[in-house]
Design a protein around this motif. Structure first.
Motif, PDB file in Angstrom:
ATOM      1  N   PHE A   1       0.863  -1.182   0.000  1.00  0.00           N
ATOM      2  CA  PHE A   1       0.000   0.000   0.000  1.00  0.00           C
ATOM      3  C   PHE A   1       0.900   1.231   0.000  1.00  0.00           C
ATOM      4  O   PHE A   1       2.042   1.178   0.450  1.00  0.00           O
ATOM      5  CB  PHE A   1      -0.928   0.013   1.214  1.00  0.00           C
ATOM      6  N   VAL A   2       0.386   2.346  -0.499  1.00  0.00           N
ATOM      7  CA  VAL A   2       1.177   3.569  -0.617  1.00  0.00           C
ATOM      8  C   VAL A   2       0.767   4.532   0.492  1.00  0.00           C
ATOM      9  O   VAL A   2      -0.397   4.927   0.583  1.00  0.00           O
ATOM     10  CB  VAL A   2       0.968   4.236  -1.993  1.00  0.00           C
ATOM     11  N   ASN A   3       1.721   4.893   1.324  1.00  0.00           N
ATOM     12  CA  ASN A   3       1.465   5.840   2.410  1.00  0.00           C
ATOM     13  C   ASN A   3       1.567   7.279   1.930  1.00  0.00           C
ATOM     14  O   ASN A   3       2.186   7.570   0.903  1.00  0.00           O
ATOM     15  CB  ASN A   3       2.474   5.633   3.539  1.00  0.00           C
ATOM     16  N   SER A   4       1.000   8.199   2.687  1.00  0.00           N
ATOM     17  CA  SER A   4       1.139   9.634   2.464  1.00  0.00           C
ATOM     18  C   SER A   4       0.802  10.014   1.027  1.00  0.00           C
ATOM     19  O   SER A   4       1.524  10.752   0.371  1.00  0.00           O
ATOM     20  CB  SER A   4       2.580  10.071   2.784  1.00  0.00           C
ATOM     21  N   ALA A   5      -0.333   9.510   0.526  1.00  0.00           N
ATOM     22  CA  ALA A   5      -0.656   9.661  -0.889  1.00  0.00           C
ATOM     23  C   ALA A   5      -1.990  10.370  -1.105  1.00  0.00           C
ATOM     24  O   ALA A   5      -2.841  10.439  -0.217  1.00  0.00           O
ATOM     25  CB  ALA A   5      -0.688   8.297  -1.561  1.00  0.00           C
ATOM     26  N   ILE A   6      -2.144  10.877  -2.313  1.00  0.00           N
ATOM     27  CA  ILE A   6      -3.403  11.437  -2.791  1.00  0.00           C
ATOM     28  C   ILE A   6      -3.789  10.653  -4.039  1.00  0.00           C
ATOM     29  O   ILE A   6      -2.992  10.522  -4.966  1.00  0.00           O
ATOM     30  CB  ILE A   6      -3.261  12.927  -3.148  1.00  0.00           C
ATOM     31  N   ARG A   7      -5.000  10.116  -4.046  1.00  0.00           N
ATOM     32  CA  ARG A   7      -5.436   9.334  -5.202  1.00  0.00           C
ATOM     33  C   ARG A   7      -6.782   9.847  -5.712  1.00  0.00           C
ATOM     34  O   ARG A   7      -7.690  10.144  -4.938  1.00  0.00           O
ATOM     35  CB  ARG A   7      -5.560   7.853  -4.842  1.00  0.00           C
ATOM     36  N   PHE A   8      -6.882   9.923  -7.054  1.00  0.00           N
ATOM     37  CA  PHE A   8      -8.122  10.346  -7.706  1.00  0.00           C
ATOM     38  C   PHE A   8      -8.590   9.257  -8.663  1.00  0.00           C
ATOM     39  O   PHE A   8      -7.795   8.704  -9.426  1.00  0.00           O
ATOM     40  CB  PHE A   8      -7.911  11.640  -8.486  1.00  0.00           C
ATOM     41  N   ASP A   9      -9.895   8.927  -8.605  1.00  0.00           N
ATOM     42  CA  ASP A   9     -10.535   7.996  -9.542  1.00  0.00           C
ATOM     43  C   ASP A   9     -11.714   8.710 -10.182  1.00  0.00           C
ATOM     44  O   ASP A   9     -12.616   9.191  -9.482  1.00  0.00           O
ATOM     45  CB  ASP A   9     -11.022   6.749  -8.814  1.00  0.00           C
ATOM     46  N   SER A  10     -11.717   8.779 -11.496  1.00  0.00           N
ATOM     47  CA  SER A  10     -12.779   9.484 -12.207  1.00  0.00           C
ATOM     48  C   SER A  10     -14.016   8.597 -12.340  1.00  0.00           C
ATOM     49  O   SER A  10     -13.940   7.372 -12.202  1.00  0.00           O
ATOM     50  CB  SER A  10     -12.293   9.877 -13.604  1.00  0.00           C
ATOM     51  N   PRO A  11     -15.168   9.190 -12.636  1.00  0.00           N
ATOM     52  CA  PRO A  11     -16.324   8.372 -13.002  1.00  0.00           C
ATOM     53  C   PRO A  11     -16.111   7.776 -14.393  1.00  0.00           C
ATOM     54  O   PRO A  11     -15.230   8.208 -15.137  1.00  0.00           O
ATOM     55  CB  PRO A  11     -17.481   9.377 -12.985  1.00  0.00           C
ATOM     56  N   VAL A  12     -16.919   6.802 -14.735  1.00  0.00           N
ATOM     57  CA  VAL A  12     -16.852   6.186 -16.063  1.00  0.00           C
ATOM     58  C   VAL A  12     -17.716   6.997 -17.013  1.00  0.00           C
ATOM     59  O   VAL A  12     -18.908   7.215 -16.761  1.00  0.00           O
ATOM     60  CB  VAL A  12     -17.330   4.724 -16.024  1.00  0.00           C
ATOM     61  N   VAL A  13     -17.119   7.475 -18.097  1.00  0.00           N
ATOM     62  CA  VAL A  13     -17.826   8.275 -19.098  1.00  0.00           C
ATOM     63  C   VAL A  13     -17.655   7.607 -20.455  1.00  0.00           C
ATOM     64  O   VAL A  13     -16.534   7.509 -20.978  1.00  0.00           O
ATOM     65  CB  VAL A  13     -17.280   9.724 -19.149  1.00  0.00           C
ATOM     66  N   GLU A  14     -18.765   7.122 -21.002  1.00  0.00           N
ATOM     67  CA  GLU A  14     -18.733   6.438 -22.301  1.00  0.00           C
ATOM     68  C   GLU A  14     -17.709   5.304 -22.314  1.00  0.00           C
ATOM     69  O   GLU A  14     -17.028   5.068 -23.310  1.00  0.00           O
ATOM     70  CB  GLU A  14     -18.425   7.431 -23.422  1.00  0.00           C
ATOM     71  N   GLY A  15     -17.583   4.620 -21.184  1.00  0.00           N
ATOM     72  CA  GLY A  15     -16.671   3.490 -21.093  1.00  0.00           C
ATOM     73  C   GLY A  15     -15.261   3.848 -20.678  1.00  0.00           C
ATOM     74  O   GLY A  15     -14.467   2.963 -20.373  1.00  0.00           O
ATOM     75  N   PHE A  16     -14.917   5.146 -20.660  1.00  0.00           N
ATOM     76  CA  PHE A  16     -13.564   5.585 -20.320  1.00  0.00           C
ATOM     77  C   PHE A  16     -13.484   6.034 -18.853  1.00  0.00           C
ATOM     78  O   PHE A  16     -14.418   6.652 -18.334  1.00  0.00           O
ATOM     79  CB  PHE A  16     -13.125   6.748 -21.213  1.00  0.00           C
TER      80      PHE A  16
ATOM     81  N   VAL B   1     -10.221   7.255 -15.730  1.00  0.00           N
ATOM     82  CA  VAL B   1      -8.812   7.496 -15.442  1.00  0.00           C
ATOM     83  C   VAL B   1      -8.602   7.468 -13.933  1.00  0.00           C
ATOM     84  O   VAL B   1      -9.544   7.636 -13.150  1.00  0.00           O
ATOM     85  CB  VAL B   1      -8.322   8.848 -16.009  1.00  0.00           C
ATOM     86  N   ALA B   2      -7.359   7.267 -13.522  1.00  0.00           N
ATOM     87  CA  ALA B   2      -6.987   7.298 -12.110  1.00  0.00           C
ATOM     88  C   ALA B   2      -5.573   7.837 -12.000  1.00  0.00           C
ATOM     89  O   ALA B   2      -4.750   7.676 -12.916  1.00  0.00           O
ATOM     90  CB  ALA B   2      -7.078   5.911 -11.477  1.00  0.00           C
ATOM     91  N   GLY B   3      -5.291   8.490 -10.888  1.00  0.00           N
ATOM     92  CA  GLY B   3      -3.956   9.030 -10.661  1.00  0.00           C
ATOM     93  C   GLY B   3      -3.593   9.005  -9.194  1.00  0.00           C
ATOM     94  O   GLY B   3      -4.465   8.995  -8.319  1.00  0.00           O
ATOM     95  N   LEU B   4      -2.296   8.988  -8.920  1.00  0.00           N
ATOM     96  CA  LEU B   4      -1.798   8.961  -7.543  1.00  0.00           C
ATOM     97  C   LEU B   4      -0.590   9.875  -7.428  1.00  0.00           C
ATOM     98  O   LEU B   4       0.281   9.891  -8.308  1.00  0.00           O
ATOM     99  CB  LEU B   4      -1.423   7.530  -7.150  1.00  0.00           C
ATOM    100  N   LEU B   5      -0.550  10.675  -6.364  1.00  0.00           N
ATOM    101  CA  LEU B   5       0.572  11.555  -6.071  1.00  0.00           C
ATOM    102  C   LEU B   5       1.109  11.247  -4.686  1.00  0.00           C
ATOM    103  O   LEU B   5       0.339  11.031  -3.744  1.00  0.00           O
ATOM    104  CB  LEU B   5       0.147  13.025  -6.124  1.00  0.00           C
TER     105      LEU B   5
END
Length: 427
Positions: free
Chosen positions: A156-171, A173-177
């Motif tokens: 697991f990644v400590n001290s992180a910020i993670r974003f998960d987008s909703p699904v739009v037309e099948g697409f 995205v996700a990101g982690l800092l």
């Protein structure tokens, strides 16, 4: 009668503040219990058998949500691991707080999963994830960094910020800092730094501390942010279901790591899943550049290994294996391909792949020279669902290891056979 009335009054007074604090907040208790009867037979060692959950699949936790209005909600998760085999493993798993909305996705702050673990491939394409038959770690087919950036069972990644987008037309995205300079919070790296300041600069000792250390912090220097980005698409074309994903991960080396010649690590990943009716075909490919030995792709978690990671610092001679690891500062690739077929409540699974750690370094570099290492794997098995929450599983895994470093290190990987049957229940 008076005593009963008093007892009811006291109970009501105590319950009132609890009810008020819980108003508008939904708390769900969830978990999973798993136990395997598994045998790990590694060439050169006695076969080991245990009834346990060595892959750390069992867990319990709290899922928290509060409706804030206007489509916004506060969310949180607290999760700890268990081991029905008897070992006390109250280890922290996910622990985060954040905000979510159906229109813009979820934003989490804290200890989270890597996007390479649960979003872009990883465990999502391995039916035997979190078992002794897994594809990562000792299975050798997925990056399993101890800092959590890969697909390791216990990572697991400590001290992180993670974003998960909703699904739009099948697409989606996700990101982690992950912010830089957090390596000062890592006890393993702190110990390595103390040794260096004391004049103890043995590459073997420092590498051991980095590889065995703490699935905790990573991060670069002077505000450099480690990051991961991923995208995927899911669609249905007539009778064919298609899922395609790609991801990129960057682990910036800290100032202390750079003093040992460590470079910024990069991981590229791509893969796809195709399904027709009850048949599914899946595959994933990763390419690692400049593998970081301090918790990065040149390390691994030892979950489901029945022992410590291999190397000159192994306390048990190397029974654990670390087949997914690249050579320090080196490049390499990992791939997995598999097929599933479902008949009623039963799924038949066959998969295999290879990891290649390329030769790296020279005698003048801190970590010396490492020869090429190849790992090949085949796994066959079955998963039977007793209900929506309970299942049985079992199978066989064969791993072939060609490790040219073994003689030089005095310890090394060896071929292994794994036999396992298990039961799992979700609640």
């Amino acid at each position: 009668m008076n005593k009963r009335l008093m007892a009811l009054a006291v109970a009501g007074a105590l319950a009132a503040p609890l009810a008020a604090s819980a108003e508008g907040t939904h708390v769900t208790i969830f978990g999973r219990l798993q136990a395997e009867y598994a045998t790990v037979d590694i060439d050169g060692f006695n076969a080991q058998t245990a009834v346990a959950d060595d892959a750390l699949q069992s867990r319990w936790g709290l899922q928290i949500a509060e409706d804030l209005g206007a489509g916004l909600r506060a969310i949180g998760r607290i999760e700890y691991s268990l081991n029905p085999g008897g070992d006390d493993r109250r280890l922290a798993r996910e622990q985060w707080v954040g905000l979510g909305g159906d229109q813009w996705g979820e934003l989490k702050f804290g200890r989270v999963q890597s996007v390479l673990k649960d979003f872009a491939g990883g465990h999502s394409i391995d039916p035997f994830a979190y078992t002794s038959l897994h594809a990562n770690g000792s299975g050798g087919l997925m990056t399993s960094s101890s800092n959590g950036y890969g697909s390791g069972d216990a990572g697991f990644v400590n001290s992180a910020i993670r974003f998960d987008s909703p699904v739009v037309e099948g697409f989606s995205v996700a990101g982690l800092l992950m912010p830089g300079d957090a390596d000062k919070n890592d006890p393993a790296l702190g110990a390595a730094r103390d040794l260096a300041l004391a004049g103890i600069t043995s590459p073997t000792i420092v590498e051991a501390l980095g590889a065995a250390g703490s699935q905790t912090y990573a991060g670069g220097e002077n505000g450099e942010w480690d990051f991961q980005v991923a995208a995927k698409y899911s669609g249905q074309f007539d009778t064919v279901g298609v899922d395609v994903f790609g991801a990129y991960s960057r682990d910036n080396a800290s100032k202390f790591q750079k003093s040992w010649g460590v470079k910024d690590e990069q991981i590229w990943r791509g893969g796809a899943v195709f399904s027709v009716g009850d048949f599914r075909l899946r595959g994933q490919y990763e390419y690692v550049i400049d593998a970081n030995p301090f918790g990065g792709a040149a390390s691994c978690t030892s979950a489901a290994a029945f022992g410590n990671a291999v190397g000159p610092y192994s306390l048990d001679g190397g029974r654990g294996q670390c087949n997914s690891a690249m050579n320090p500062n080196g490049n390499g690739s990992l791939w997995i391909a598999g097929a599933d077929y479902t008949i009623g409540n039963t799924t038949l699974v066959a998969q295999g792949g290879m990891a290649v750690a390329k030769k790296t370094g020279d005698a003048s570099e801190p970590f010396g020279t490492y020869a090429k290492r190849n790992v090949e794997n085949i796994t066959i098995g079955v998963i039977h669902n007793l209900s929506r929450r309970s299942s049985l599983f079992g199978g066989y895994q064969r791993v072939w290891v060609k490790d040219r470093n073994a003689a030089a290190l005095g310890a090394g990987d060896a071929d292994r056979n794994v036999y396992s049957v298990g039961v799992r229940h979700d609640f």
